[in-house]
Design a protein around this motif. Structure first.
Motif, PDB file in Angstrom:
ATOM      1  N   GLU A 151       0.853  -1.193   0.000  1.00 50.74           N
ATOM      2  CA  GLU A 151       0.000   0.000   0.000  1.00 50.74           C
ATOM      3  C   GLU A 151       0.884   1.236   0.000  1.00 50.74           C
ATOM      4  O   GLU A 151       1.936   1.271   0.658  1.00 50.74           O
ATOM      5  N   ALA A 152       0.476   2.251  -0.729  1.00 54.41           N
ATOM      6  CA  ALA A 152       1.228   3.504  -0.788  1.00 54.41           C
ATOM      7  C   ALA A 152       0.273   4.626  -1.178  1.00 54.41           C
ATOM      8  O   ALA A 152      -0.305   4.602  -2.264  1.00 54.41           O
ATOM      9  N   GLY A 153       0.086   5.583  -0.255  1.00 57.77           N
ATOM     10  CA  GLY A 153      -0.821   6.688  -0.552  1.00 57.77           C
ATOM     11  C   GLY A 153      -1.367   7.319   0.711  1.00 57.77           C
ATOM     12  O   GLY A 153      -0.798   7.180   1.803  1.00 57.77           O
ATOM     13  N   PRO A 154      -2.507   8.006   0.605  1.00 56.27           N
ATOM     14  CA  PRO A 154      -3.105   8.695   1.769  1.00 56.27           C
ATOM     15  C   PRO A 154      -3.528   7.714   2.855  1.00 56.27           C
ATOM     16  O   PRO A 154      -3.927   6.584   2.564  1.00 56.27           O
ATOM     17  N   ALA A 155      -3.416   8.172   4.121  1.00 53.38           N
ATOM     18  CA  ALA A 155      -3.814   7.334   5.260  1.00 53.38           C
ATOM     19  C   ALA A 155      -4.277   8.242   6.392  1.00 53.38           C
ATOM     20  O   ALA A 155      -3.636   9.258   6.694  1.00 53.38           O
ATOM     21  N   TRP A 161       1.315   7.352   3.786  1.00 47.94           N
ATOM     22  CA  TRP A 161       2.130   6.252   4.291  1.00 47.94           C
ATOM     23  C   TRP A 161       2.515   5.276   3.196  1.00 47.94           C
ATOM     24  O   TRP A 161       1.972   5.290   2.080  1.00 47.94           O
ATOM     25  N   VAL A 162       3.458   4.383   3.561  1.00 46.62           N
ATOM     26  CA  VAL A 162       3.853   3.251   2.721  1.00 46.62           C
ATOM     27  C   VAL A 162       3.850   2.028   3.616  1.00 46.62           C
ATOM     28  O   VAL A 162       4.400   2.050   4.724  1.00 46.62           O
ATOM     29  N   ARG A 163       3.205   0.959   3.158  1.00 44.75           N
ATOM     30  CA  ARG A 163       3.179  -0.303   3.906  1.00 44.75           C
ATOM     31  C   ARG A 163       3.876  -1.376   3.073  1.00 44.75           C
ATOM     32  O   ARG A 163       3.588  -1.548   1.882  1.00 44.75           O
ATOM     33  N   GLY A 175       4.941   6.047   8.286  1.00 41.87           N
ATOM     34  CA  GLY A 175       3.913   7.091   8.303  1.00 41.87           C
ATOM     35  C   GLY A 175       4.462   8.501   8.299  1.00 41.87           C
ATOM     36  O   GLY A 175       5.636   8.743   8.585  1.00 41.87           O
ATOM     37  N   HIS A 176       3.542   9.465   7.937  1.00 42.45           N
ATOM     38  CA  HIS A 176       3.832  10.900   7.858  1.00 42.45           C
ATOM     39  C   HIS A 176       4.815  11.231   6.735  1.00 42.45           C
ATOM     40  O   HIS A 176       5.476  12.274   6.787  1.00 42.45           O
ATOM     41  N   VAL A 177       4.925  10.374   5.716  1.00 42.08           N
ATOM     42  CA  VAL A 177       5.927  10.611   4.667  1.00 42.08           C
ATOM     43  C   VAL A 177       5.525  11.819   3.824  1.00 42.08           C
ATOM     44  O   VAL A 177       4.339  12.143   3.667  1.00 42.08           O
ATOM     45  N   PRO A 206       8.736  17.324  11.362  1.00 47.48           N
ATOM     46  CA  PRO A 206       9.188  16.302  10.412  1.00 47.48           C
ATOM     47  C   PRO A 206       9.759  15.087  11.140  1.00 47.48           C
ATOM     48  O   PRO A 206      10.662  15.218  11.969  1.00 47.48           O
ATOM     49  N   HIS A 207       9.230  13.958  10.854  1.00 46.73           N
ATOM     50  CA  HIS A 207       9.738  12.713  11.453  1.00 46.73           C
ATOM     51  C   HIS A 207       9.150  11.511  10.714  1.00 46.73           C
ATOM     52  O   HIS A 207       8.205  11.642   9.936  1.00 46.73           O
ATOM     53  N   LEU A 208       9.709  10.344  10.991  1.00 42.10           N
ATOM     54  CA  LEU A 208       9.179   9.086  10.464  1.00 42.10           C
ATOM     55  C   LEU A 208       8.563   8.304  11.615  1.00 42.10           C
ATOM     56  O   LEU A 208       9.199   8.092  12.644  1.00 42.10           O
ATOM     57  N   HIS A 209       7.342   7.873  11.418  1.00 43.44           N
ATOM     58  CA  HIS A 209       6.688   6.968  12.354  1.00 43.44           C
ATOM     59  C   HIS A 209       6.753   5.576  11.732  1.00 43.44           C
ATOM     60  O   HIS A 209       6.213   5.339  10.653  1.00 43.44           O
TER      61      HIS A 209
END
Length: 239
Positions: A151-155, A161-163, A175-177, A206-209
């Motif tokens: 998965e890649a897109g709005p969340a 996000w990208v899963r 998340g939060h990309v 700015p961060h990565l979850h």
């Protein structure tokens, strides 16, 4: 009065004599040829008898006196010598130092270069199902393991996000990309850049979850999971 033979008598007698002389000449010539031929054959037979006669008591050694004609012309055949590569250790192939990097690359990598800013667990009265890494906006995000983008897109809550279905069956959530650089169905390897750090969704900077979802237990703490795969994550304060 002289007796004169008729012309026909003279011609007949002359022709007969000439024929007799020619026949006698041919017979003599043939006889000479036959005699000469017989003499030659007789001489050849005598030569063979003389040269083929063996002395009494003499033994023939076939190993020395009678040899096939081919043996005198035999040519020794040897396999060509294989050239040696200078400086090459025996048993080492010259292309071994250039094997594909996939055999030596790490199976697990840190997703970003930034430091840990929030742990997994309860936070602000709610469950924080992942760990946060503070980093600059637009910094590269790497796939933690080999896997497939599912998965890649709005969340909701993450903005974008990208899963990724990871190599051990877990699912990694990024998340939060800010920007997505991979697409659904794409196979990725540990270290491949799949997105950039963003500040989308419910974020204070700015961060990565990053989350790890186990197929049986749901969200688990990514820090010990990463540590078990050789990537140590230091524990720091909350977001």
């Amino acid at each position: 009065m002289p007796v004169t033979d008729p012309l026909s008598s003279r011609r007949s007698g002359g022709t007969t004599s000439a024929r007799r002389r020619a026949t006698a000449t041919k017979v003599a010539t043939v006889s000479a040829v036959v005699t000469a031929s017989l003499a030659v054959l007789a001489g050849a037979d005598q030569h063979m008898a003389d040269t083929g006669r063996l002395d009494a008591g003499k033994t023939i050694d076939l190993s020395t006196e009678v040899q096939p004609q081919q043996s005198a012309q035999a040519v020794a055949f040897t396999l060509p010598e294989i050239p040696q590569i200078p400086g090459l250790t025996p048993g080492t192939l010259p292309w071994e130092p250039h094997k594909p990097a996939i055999e030596t690359r790490p199976r697990t990598v840190r997703p970003v270069a930034g430091a840990l800013t929030s742990n997994y667990g309860s936070r602000w009265g709610a469950m924080h199902n992942g760990i946060d890494f503070g980093d600059a906006l637009g910094a590269p995000i790497a796939a933690v393991t080999d896997g497939v983008v599912i998965e890649a897109g709005p969340a909701s809550g993450f903005g974008m996000w990208v899963r990724v279905q990871q190599d051990d069956g877990t699912v990694g959530v990024y998340g939060h990309v800010n920007e997505i650089l991979a697409q659904v169905g794409q196979q990725v390897h540990a270290g491949d850049i799949i997105a950039t750090v963003g500040n989308r969704g419910q974020s204070t900077g700015p961060h990565l979850h990053y989350e790890v979802h186990h197929p049986e237990f749901g969200p688990i703490d990514p820090a010990p999971w990463l540590g078990g795969r050789g990537v140590a994550i230091e524990s720091l304060g909350g977001e």
